[in-house]
Design a protein around this motif. Structure first.
Motif, PDB file in Angstrom:
ATOM      1  N   ALA A 201       0.847  -1.191   0.021  1.00 25.23           N
ATOM      2  CA  ALA A 201       0.148  -0.021   0.082  1.00 25.23           C
ATOM      3  C   ALA A 201       0.862   1.300   0.061  1.00 25.23           C
ATOM      4  CB  ALA A 201      -0.943  -0.084   1.097  1.00 25.23           C
ATOM      5  N   LYS A 202       1.966   1.154   0.452  1.00 30.72           N
ATOM      6  CA  LYS A 202       2.856   2.177   0.541  1.00 30.72           C
ATOM      7  C   LYS A 202       3.781   2.431  -0.639  1.00 30.72           C
ATOM      8  CE  LYS A 202       3.151   2.956   5.413  1.00 30.72           C
ATOM      9  NZ  LYS A 202       3.812   2.359   6.698  1.00 30.72           N
ATOM     10  N   GLY A 203       3.649   1.531  -1.648  1.00 25.77           N
ATOM     11  CA  GLY A 203       4.380   1.585  -2.917  1.00 25.77           C
ATOM     12  C   GLY A 203       5.594   0.966  -2.866  1.00 25.77           C
ATOM     13  N   ARG A 204       6.008   0.222  -1.902  1.00 27.21           N
ATOM     14  CA  ARG A 204       7.323  -0.571  -1.543  1.00 27.21           C
ATOM     15  C   ARG A 204       7.126  -1.902  -2.436  1.00 27.21           C
ATOM     16  NH1 ARG A 204       7.334   0.428   4.795  1.00 27.21           N
ATOM     17  NH2 ARG A 204       5.301  -0.670   4.364  1.00 27.21           N
ATOM     18  N   ILE A 205       8.230  -2.393  -3.008  1.00 23.14           N
ATOM     19  CA  ILE A 205       8.287  -3.430  -3.624  1.00 23.14           C
ATOM     20  C   ILE A 205       8.274  -5.039  -2.800  1.00 23.14           C
ATOM     21  CG2 ILE A 205       9.618  -4.984  -5.337  1.00 23.14           C
ATOM     22  CD1 ILE A 205      10.482  -2.053  -6.673  1.00 23.14           C
ATOM     23  N   LEU A 206       7.344  -5.778  -2.883  1.00 21.63           N
ATOM     24  CA  LEU A 206       7.344  -7.088  -2.164  1.00 21.63           C
ATOM     25  C   LEU A 206       8.063  -8.306  -3.130  1.00 21.63           C
ATOM     26  CD1 LEU A 206       3.828  -6.863  -0.655  1.00 21.63           C
ATOM     27  CD2 LEU A 206       5.701  -6.244   0.613  1.00 21.63           C
TER      28      LEU A 206
ATOM     29  N   PRO B 143      -0.140 -12.376   0.412  1.00 23.03           N
ATOM     30  CA  PRO B 143      -0.899 -11.807  -0.452  1.00 23.03           C
ATOM     31  C   PRO B 143      -1.977 -10.676   0.229  1.00 23.03           C
ATOM     32  CG  PRO B 143      -1.527 -14.046  -0.468  1.00 23.03           C
ATOM     33  CD  PRO B 143      -0.026 -13.731   0.626  1.00 23.03           C
ATOM     34  N   ASN B 144      -1.738 -10.625   1.428  1.00 21.60           N
ATOM     35  CA  ASN B 144      -2.455  -9.806   2.294  1.00 21.60           C
ATOM     36  C   ASN B 144      -2.126  -8.413   2.231  1.00 21.60           C
ATOM     37  OD1 ASN B 144      -4.794 -11.468   3.205  1.00 21.60           O
ATOM     38  ND2 ASN B 144      -3.215 -12.462   4.544  1.00 21.60           N
ATOM     39  N   GLU B 145      -0.667  -8.622   1.954  1.00 22.09           N
ATOM     40  CA  GLU B 145       0.007  -7.128   2.174  1.00 22.09           C
ATOM     41  C   GLU B 145       0.135  -6.294   0.911  1.00 22.09           C
ATOM     42  OE1 GLU B 145       4.239  -7.117   3.843  1.00 22.09           O
ATOM     43  OE2 GLU B 145       3.639  -8.601   4.990  1.00 22.09           O
ATOM     44  N   ALA B 146       0.031  -7.405  -0.230  1.00 25.61           N
ATOM     45  CA  ALA B 146       0.185  -6.842  -1.692  1.00 25.61           C
ATOM     46  C   ALA B 146      -1.161  -5.977  -2.199  1.00 25.61           C
ATOM     47  CB  ALA B 146       0.173  -7.931  -2.651  1.00 25.61           C
TER      48      ALA B 146
END
Ligand SMILES: [Zn+2]
Length: 605
Positions: free
Chosen positions: A373-378, A384-387
Motif C-alpha cells: 500500500a505504501k508503494g514498496r516492492i514485495l 497476499p494480504n500485504e500486496a
C-alpha cells in the motif's frame, strides 16, 4: 613604450634555455593551480610528464599524442609546455578545448593563474590584465595565443599556427583534429601538434592518431625480480572473500585487500602512495609500436600509477554491478577515464536471439513481485494480504488510428516476463486490458511522441503517466541531500491541462534506454543477472518489430535507427517498460541500493 622596447631587447639577447621543459618548469613555475600537490612544480611527483614535455620541443618530432587517465596531470603537459613555449620558443599558438565556453574557462581558471605563477611568462603578459579574458592574447615578445573551442569550425580555419595544443580531443567532432592539424602544416617544418585526451571510442580520431605513433607505454620495474612491465589492470587483485553476508561485495574490505601483483615473480605490492612512488621511480616509457614514423610520438598511462588501486577496484566492481543490471555507462566511464582505453561497443550486436521461455501468453508467473500500500516492492513469495497491486507495467504506443500495448510482469531482481501484447483501436480497449491484468494506474505509461495533447488528456483522466523519447543521453537530477546524479530519464514535469486536471511527463534517453533494453534482452540465464522472457506464442508481428532498429553511428554519435520502414511500436513499448523499471529502480545502476558515488560522466583534469 621604453619599457616594452627594453624587454624586447633583453629577450632578443637572452641565450636560449637548453634544459628540458620540465627542468625549466621546476625552476620557473612556482605553483600549478588546482594541483593536489601545493608549491613548486616537481617533476618527480608525476615523472610520466617528463618525456612528453621533452618530445614537445624535440625538433625531430611533429606530433605528440597523449592518451591518459583523468586526474593524473595530463593537461599539465599542455600548460607547462605552453609556458615554456611563450618564454623560449614563441610563435603563433592555438589552444583548443572542446567548445568556446570550455576554452574561456580554461583560459581564465587555469592558463591565467599558471602564467601568474611563472615569472618569465608574467613578464611578457599583456599589461592590460582583463585582456586575459579575451580569446586572443598578445604577449610583449610578439607571440599570439588563441584559446578557442574545437567545435566551432571557423576556429580551425585560416590561421597559420606553429604550436597547436588540443585538449580532450575525444570530445571533438570527427574530422576537426585533422582540420586543426592542417593549420600547423601550413606553418611549415617548425609546426608542432600536442594532442591530449582520455580514452574515447574505438577507431575515433583520437585513437586513430595515437595508432600512427610509437605508442610509448609507462612501465615500472619490479623491485624484486626487476621485470619491466606496464601498469596492468589485470594484475590488480582483491580478496575474493571481500563479501558481506548477503553475498554482495563489501567495498571497505575490497579496498583494504587490494594489491598489485608483479607478473614476473608474483610479488604483491601494497596499495599506498609510498609503493606507487617507489615503482614510479623506476618508471620508463616503452614503445609498443617502434616502427612508427619518428615524427609521431605517443604516450599512454592509466590511473594505476597515480591513484589508489583499492578505490579503482571499488569503481570497477560497482560498474560491473550496474552492467549486470543492464547499465553499461559506469563501465564505459571506467575504461575511458581510469584505464584511458577506447570503449569498444557492440556495433552489430543488434540482432539478438530471443528464446521462448516455456510459458504462454496471459499465464501467471510465480516470481512476479508486488507493490504494497505504501508503494514498496514485495519480493515473491509474499503475503497476499500485504500486496496492493502486482508489479505489472502496461506500456502503450499511440499511433494515428491505433495503439500498441505491452504488459510485462517484473520480479524484484529485475527479471521480467512478457504477459501480453496487442494492437488496440481505442482508449477503452486500453482500459479493458489494464483491468483484465489488474494493473495499477500508476504503472501505465503512454508514449506522448505523437498525438501529444490527446495522450496528456487521457493520462490526466486516468492517472497514467506520459513518456517522451529524447535524444539526450542523460538528465541531471538533484537529490534531496544535495547530490547531483545523471539518470536515463528526466525529472518529472507536470503538465496542467485545466483547473482540475494535469499529468506527469518524463523524458527518457532513446540511446541509453534502448542500449539497456538490448542488453537485458540478451539474457535468459538467471545465473548471469536478471532474465528477459517472452512466451512461446508471442506473435510473429511482435518478434519482427523487436528487430526493427539497429545501432549506428551518425555524425560521431551513436543512435538507434529504424531499419528501412519496419514498424517499431512494440520495440518502443518494451523500451518504455525498461524506462519504467529504471524509474522503479528494478534495473540500472540504482537498482538494489544507492547510486554509486564519484563515477559520474563529468570531466577530469
Ligand atoms: Zn617481480
Amino acid at each position: 613604450m621604453d619599457d616594452a622596447l627594453d624587454e624586447i631587447w633583453r629577450a632578443a639577447w637572452k641565450p636560449p634555455d637548453r634544459r628540458p621543459p620540465w627542468a625549466w618548469a621546476e625552476e620557473h613555475v612556482h605553483q600549478i593551480p588546482y594541483s593536489p600537490v601545493p608549491g613548486r612544480f616537481r617533476a618527480d611527483n608525476s615523472p610520466w610528464l617528463k618525456e612528453p614535455l621533452e618530445a614537445l620541443v624535440d625538433p625531430k618530432v611533429r606530433i605528440v599524442s597523449v592518451i591518459a587517465s583523468i586526474q593524473s596531470s595530463k593537461t599539465t603537459i599542455g600548460e607547462l609546455g605552453l609556458c615554456y613555449v611563450i618564454a623560449n620558443l614563441p610563435g603563433p599558438t592555438l589552444w583548443l578545448d572542446q567548445t568556446d565556453d570550455d576554452a574561456r574557462d580554461q583560459a581564465e581558471s587555469r592558463l591565467g593563474p599558471v602564467f601568474e605563477e611563472c615569472p618569465p611568462v608574467k613578464a611578457l603578459f599583456p599589461r592590460n590584465r582583463h585582456r586575459m579574458k579575451t580569446a586572443t592574447k598578445h604577449f610583449s615578445n610578439g607571440m599570439t595565443l588563441w584559446v578557442l573551442g574545437a567545435h566551432n569550425k571557423t576556429n580551425l580555419q585560416r590561421r597559420s599556427i606553429r604550436w597547436l595544443i588540443g585538449d580532450e580531443t575525444w570530445r571533438w567532432p570527427p574530422g576537426h583534429m585533422a582540420e586543426a592539424e592542417a593549420r600547423v602544416t601550413a606553418f611549415g617544418w617548425l609546426g608542432k601538434c600536442l594532442f591530449l585526451s582520455q580514452g574515447g571510442e574505438e577507431h575515433d580520431d583520437t585513437h586513430r592518431k595515437f595508432e600512427t605513433t610509437d605508442q610509448r607505454e609507462w612501465t615500472y620495474a619490479c623491485p624484486e625480480c626487476a621485470l619491466r612491465q606496464p601498469w596492468k589492470w589485470e594484475n590488480v587483485e582483491w580478496s575474493k572473500d571481500a563479501r558481506g553476508e548477503d553475498g554482495e561485495w563489501d567495498f571497505s574490505r575490497v579496498r583494504a585487500t587490494t594489491s598489485l601483483r608483479c607478473e614476473g615473480c608474483g610479488d604483491q605490492f601494497e596499495d599506498c602512495d609510498k609503493t606507487r612512488r617507489r615503482l614510479n621511480k623506476t618508471g620508463r616509457y616503452v614503445a609498443q609500436n617502434p616502427n612508427a614514423s619518428p615524427e609521431n610520438v605517443g604516450f599512454h598511462w592509466n590511473a594505476l600509477c597515480a591513484m589508489s588501486w583499492g578505490r579503482l577496484a571499488e569503481l570497477y566492481l560497482r560498474a560491473k554491478l550496474a552492467a549486470r543490471m543492464g547499465d553499461l555507462e559506469p563501465l564505459k566511464i571506467f575504461y575511458q577515464k581510469r584505464l584511458a582505453e577506447p570503449w569498444r561497443d557492440f556495433v552489430d550486436d543488434f540482432r539478438l536471439e530471443i528464446e521462448p521461455s516455456g510459458y504462454r501468453l496471459g499465464e501467471t508467473w510465480e516470481d512476479e513481485a508486488a507493490l504494497d500500500a505504501k508503494g514498496r516492492i514485495l519480493e515473491a513469495p509474499f503475503d497476499p494480504n500485504e500486496a496492493a497491486a502486482p508489479l505489472r507495467i502496461l506500456t502503450v504506443d499511440c499511433q494515428m488510428d491505433h495503439l500498441f500495448a505491452v504488459a510485462r510482469g517484473w520480479a524484484a531482481d529485475g527479471s521480467s516476463r512478457l504477459l501480453w501484447h496487442e494492437r488496440l483501436l481505442t482508449w477503452d480497449d486500453v482500459d479493458a486490458l489494464q483491468e483484465r491484468f489488474g494493473i495499477h494506474a500508476n504503472l501505465v505509461f503512454v508514449d506522448a511522441g505523437h498525438a501529444t495533447y490527446d495522450v496528456y488528456r487521457e493520462c490526466a483522466r486516468r492517472g497514467w503517466t506520459a513518456l517522451m523519447g529524447d535524444r539526450r543521453p542523460t538528465f541531471l537530477h538533484r537529490l534531496a541531500d544535495g547530490r547531483k546524479v545523471h539518470r536515463f530519464y528526466a525529472p518529472r514535469r507536470k503538465v496542467v491541462l485545466n483547473r482540475t486536471q494535469g499529468c506527469s511527463v518524463f523524458y527518457w534517453s532513446n540511446l541509453n534506454i534502448k542500449d539497456m533494453l538490448a542488453r537485458l534482452r540478451r539474457n535468459q540465464d538467471p545465473e548471469r543477472g536478471p532474465t528477459w522472457e517472452i512466451p512461446e506464442d508471442a506473435s510473429e508481428d511482435y518478434l519482427k518489430q523487436m528487430e526493427s532498429e539497429r545501432r549506428v553511428k551518425k555524425g560521431g554519435k551513436w543512435l538507434w535507427q529504424q531499419i528501412g520502414d519496419r514498424p517499431n511500436h512494440y520495440l518502443d513499448c518494451e523500451a518504455m517498460q525498461v524506462t519504467a523499471a529504471v524509474m522503479l529502480k528494478l534495473v540500472g545502476r540504482e537498482a538494489g541500493g544507492d547510486a554509486p558515488d564519484g563515477e559520474e560522466a563529468g570531466e577530469g583534469d
